[in-house]
Scaffold this motif. Structure first.
Motif, PDB file in Angstrom:
ATOM      1  N   HIS A  99       4.309  88.745 -73.061  1.00 36.46           N
ATOM      2  CA  HIS A  99       3.771  88.002 -74.201  1.00 36.46           C
ATOM      3  C   HIS A  99       3.755  86.478 -73.992  1.00 36.46           C
ATOM      4  CE1 HIS A  99       8.146  88.382 -75.236  1.00 36.46           C
ATOM      5  NE2 HIS A  99       7.976  87.102 -75.487  1.00 36.46           N
ATOM      6  N   GLN A 100       3.995  86.039 -72.767  1.00 32.70           N
ATOM      7  CA  GLN A 100       3.728  84.643 -72.411  1.00 32.70           C
ATOM      8  C   GLN A 100       2.239  84.580 -72.061  1.00 32.70           C
ATOM      9  OE1 GLN A 100       6.661  84.578 -69.233  1.00 32.70           O
ATOM     10  NE2 GLN A 100       7.961  83.199 -70.423  1.00 32.70           N
ATOM     11  N   TRP A 101       1.418  84.484 -73.098  1.00 30.59           N
ATOM     12  CA  TRP A 101      -0.016  84.720 -72.931  1.00 30.59           C
ATOM     13  C   TRP A 101      -0.666  83.771 -71.923  1.00 30.59           C
ATOM     14  CZ3 TRP A 101       0.000  89.257 -74.382  1.00 30.59           C
ATOM     15  CH2 TRP A 101       0.527  89.688 -75.592  1.00 30.59           C
ATOM     16  N   HIS A 102      -0.302  82.507 -71.971  1.00 30.19           N
ATOM     17  CA  HIS A 102      -0.934  81.554 -71.066  1.00 30.19           C
ATOM     18  C   HIS A 102      -0.620  81.909 -69.607  1.00 30.19           C
ATOM     19  CE1 HIS A 102      -1.314  77.579 -68.932  1.00 30.19           C
ATOM     20  NE2 HIS A 102      -2.490  77.697 -69.497  1.00 30.19           N
ATOM     21  N   LYS A 103       0.619  82.221 -69.320  1.00 29.45           N
ATOM     22  CA  LYS A 103       1.026  82.584 -67.963  1.00 29.45           C
ATOM     23  C   LYS A 103       0.367  83.887 -67.528  1.00 29.45           C
ATOM     24  CE  LYS A 103       5.178  83.569 -65.222  1.00 29.45           C
ATOM     25  NZ  LYS A 103       6.668  83.650 -65.257  1.00 29.45           N
ATOM     26  N   SER A 104       0.390  84.884 -68.411  1.00 29.41           N
ATOM     27  CA  SER A 104      -0.135  86.202 -68.046  1.00 29.41           C
ATOM     28  C   SER A 104      -1.638  86.170 -67.821  1.00 29.41           C
ATOM     29  CB  SER A 104       0.206  87.214 -69.142  1.00 29.41           C
ATOM     30  OG  SER A 104       1.612  87.387 -69.257  1.00 29.41           O
ATOM     31  N   ASP A 145       3.703  74.895 -77.532  1.00 28.08           N
ATOM     32  CA  ASP A 145       2.939  74.157 -76.517  1.00 28.08           C
ATOM     33  C   ASP A 145       2.176  75.103 -75.593  1.00 28.08           C
ATOM     34  OD1 ASP A 145       3.859  71.805 -77.584  1.00 28.08           O
ATOM     35  OD2 ASP A 145       5.471  71.548 -76.119  1.00 28.08           O
ATOM     36  N   GLU A 146       2.835  76.183 -75.191  1.00 31.81           N
ATOM     37  CA  GLU A 146       2.179  77.148 -74.308  1.00 31.81           C
ATOM     38  C   GLU A 146       0.997  77.810 -75.003  1.00 31.81           C
ATOM     39  OE1 GLU A 146       3.152  81.444 -72.287  1.00 31.81           O
ATOM     40  OE2 GLU A 146       4.776  79.970 -72.331  1.00 31.81           O
ATOM     41  N   GLN A 180      -2.017  75.494 -75.009  1.00 35.27           N
ATOM     42  CA  GLN A 180      -2.675  75.535 -73.694  1.00 35.27           C
ATOM     43  C   GLN A 180      -3.512  76.799 -73.546  1.00 35.27           C
ATOM     44  OE1 GLN A 180       1.011  74.845 -71.197  1.00 35.27           O
ATOM     45  NE2 GLN A 180      -0.466  73.715 -69.971  1.00 35.27           N
ATOM     46  N   PHE A 181      -2.939  77.902 -73.951  1.00 37.72           N
ATOM     47  CA  PHE A 181      -3.614  79.198 -73.857  1.00 37.72           C
ATOM     48  C   PHE A 181      -4.924  79.196 -74.647  1.00 37.72           C
ATOM     49  CE2 PHE A 181      -3.962  83.381 -76.136  1.00 37.72           C
ATOM     50  CZ  PHE A 181      -4.475  84.101 -75.079  1.00 37.72           C
ATOM     51  N   CYS A 182      -4.863  78.715 -75.877  1.00 38.34           N
ATOM     52  CA  CYS A 182      -6.055  78.711 -76.722  1.00 38.34           C
ATOM     53  C   CYS A 182      -7.144  77.810 -76.153  1.00 38.34           C
ATOM     54  CB  CYS A 182      -5.685  78.276 -78.139  1.00 38.34           C
ATOM     55  SG  CYS A 182      -4.675  79.486 -79.026  1.00 38.34           S
ATOM     56  N   ARG A 183      -6.747  76.678 -75.610  1.00 43.71           N
ATOM     57  CA  ARG A 183      -7.724  75.758 -75.037  1.00 43.71           C
ATOM     58  C   ARG A 183      -8.356  76.331 -73.769  1.00 43.71           C
ATOM     59  NH1 ARG A 183      -3.995  70.302 -75.661  1.00 43.71           N
ATOM     60  NH2 ARG A 183      -4.592  69.782 -77.811  1.00 43.71           N
ATOM     61  N   GLN A 184      -7.518  76.883 -72.892  1.00 44.85           N
ATOM     62  CA  GLN A 184      -8.023  77.359 -71.601  1.00 44.85           C
ATOM     63  C   GLN A 184      -8.932  78.565 -71.739  1.00 44.85           C
ATOM     64  OE1 GLN A 184      -5.043  77.686 -68.533  1.00 44.85           O
ATOM     65  NE2 GLN A 184      -6.216  79.164 -67.335  1.00 44.85           N
ATOM     66  N   ASN A 234       0.728  75.163 -86.731  1.00 42.76           N
ATOM     67  CA  ASN A 234       1.429  74.045 -86.112  1.00 42.76           C
ATOM     68  C   ASN A 234       2.859  73.987 -86.624  1.00 42.76           C
ATOM     69  OD1 ASN A 234      -0.504  72.957 -84.426  1.00 42.76           O
ATOM     70  ND2 ASN A 234      -1.446  71.755 -86.051  1.00 42.76           N
ATOM     71  N   GLN A 235       3.786  73.888 -85.713  1.00 42.70           N
ATOM     72  CA  GLN A 235       5.173  73.668 -86.099  1.00 42.70           C
ATOM     73  C   GLN A 235       5.452  72.172 -86.068  1.00 42.70           C
ATOM     74  OE1 GLN A 235       6.903  76.208 -87.127  1.00 42.70           O
ATOM     75  NE2 GLN A 235       5.450  77.773 -86.527  1.00 42.70           N
TER      76      GLN A 235
END
Length: 352
Positions: free
Chosen positions: A164-169, A285-286, A289-293, A302-303
């Motif tokens: 579930h580290q979506w950006h990394k995966s 933050d991750e 990044q995921f949503c942008r990429q 937003n927290q």
């Protein structure tokens, strides 16, 4: 246009709904469509040869959908499928989904982790190391707290993958497809209350029309979820369960149907809500990044400022436990357990 659609899941992102719908109704789509459920991570040369032969037989205007949620964990298999079949099709698209990490973790606990003896022992050890009284928390609360305190090691899949580290995966998956002429389309699962329609979203990404199946698709759901009360009972007795992490689903569903009111377990959801907020803050933050990429519509709020997770969480839990003093189960949960004790004991090893 003939196209290959590779659905990679992952698990706990509505994969069963997509798979069951197309298994039943792919043949009724306007454009000839064939659905194949892959044999998990055991895709080999034989199954690849079968898919290649199938793709050759399909007419020029057609879709071949191949799917398994385990593909998300094995990008090399996704690449192998795409490479094998791409010469026979005009378009290859890989489709995957994501969801809020807090929601994903809760869903994983309710589906698999609550019946894992090894995972519960791991959580108990972590609580002891941090000086927290585990008896003051429900199973779900324990799972979320342990995840935060272990940098989410305790929330990994039973296979050992932390997905579930979506950006990394998804970055890993994207890299594995980089030199191929393959599209990668990533979506996110949102609540029904927000008007999200999974099967129409999938069809839009795959670029085909559901036609007369559209109305059916809007209301289609695959899995029947387990009752929180049954999950809590099983978790509290996990050492005596006669079912494994992937066993006994039929019995769990049968027992869950007894819980007509879907009784809450804890007397209050305040802690679950707070822990979910901590989780989303951790991944803020991750996720951005995921949503942008991957051009994903933002699925988190937003927290505020970042925090020292462990110190802040332990301080907050110490205050919370001082106020709670004892685990207060919802009275409906206690009534349910008392009323159905004989039926619930079918989950346990006889005589234990």
């Amino acid at each position: 246009m003939k196209q290959l659609i590779i659905h990679v899941g992952p698990g706990k992102c509505a994969s069963s709904t997509i798979q069951q719908f197309y298994k039943l109704y792919a043949c009724e789509l306007v454009v000839p469509t064939v659905f194949r459920m892959l044999p998990a991570a055991s895709v080999n040369s034989s199954s690849l040869h079968e898919l290649k032969a199938l793709s050759k037989r399909l007419p020029p205007l057609s879709n071949l959908i191949v799917s398994h949620e385990s593909l998300f964990k094995f990008p090399e298999l996704v690449r192998a499928i795409a490479q094998t079949i791409s010469p026979n099709v005009e378009r290859v698209i890989v489709i995957g989904y994501s969801r809020e990490q807090s929601s994903f973790i809760r869903s994983s606990f309710k589906q698999w982790l609550f019946r894992s003896v090894e995972r519960k022992r791991e959580v108990e050890s972590l609580f002891a190391d941090k000086g927290l009284n585990i008896d003051l928390f429900t199973g779900m609360e324990q799972a979320l707290i342990a995840g935060l305190l272990s940098n989410f090691k305790t929330t990994r899949q039973l296979s050992g993958h932390l997905i579930h580290q979506w950006h990394k995966s998804y970055s890993h998956l994207e890299r594995s497809l980089k030199d191929l002429n393959v599209e990668l389309s990533v979506g996110t699962i949102k609540p029904l209350s927000q008007g999200f329609d999974l099967l129409h979203d999938f069809a839009d990404r795959a670029n085909f029309d559901l036609g007369e199946l559209g109305a059916l698709a809007s209301d289609y759901r695959a899995n029947e979820s387990f009752s929180e009360a049954v999950v809590e009972y099983a978790y509290n007795n996990v050492e005596r369960l006669n079912i494994g992490p992937h066993d006994g689903n039929e019995l769990l569903i049968e027992l869950s149907r007894l819980d007509v009111e879907r009784t809450p377990v804890a007397n209050s959801n305040i802690l679950i809500t707070a822990l979910s907020g901590y989780i989303q803050k951790y991944y803020q933050d991750e996720n951005l990044q995921f949503c942008r990429q991957f051009n994903v519509q933002r699925f988190f709020y937003n927290q505020s400022k970042s925090i020292n997770q462990t110190e802040a969480l332990i301080d907050a839990l110490q205050v919370f436990t001082a106020q709670r003093k004892t685990l207060r189960y919802h009275e409906g949960y206690l009534r349910f357990i008392s009323k159905h004790e004989d039926e619930l004991q079918r989950l346990l090893v006889p005589g234990s």
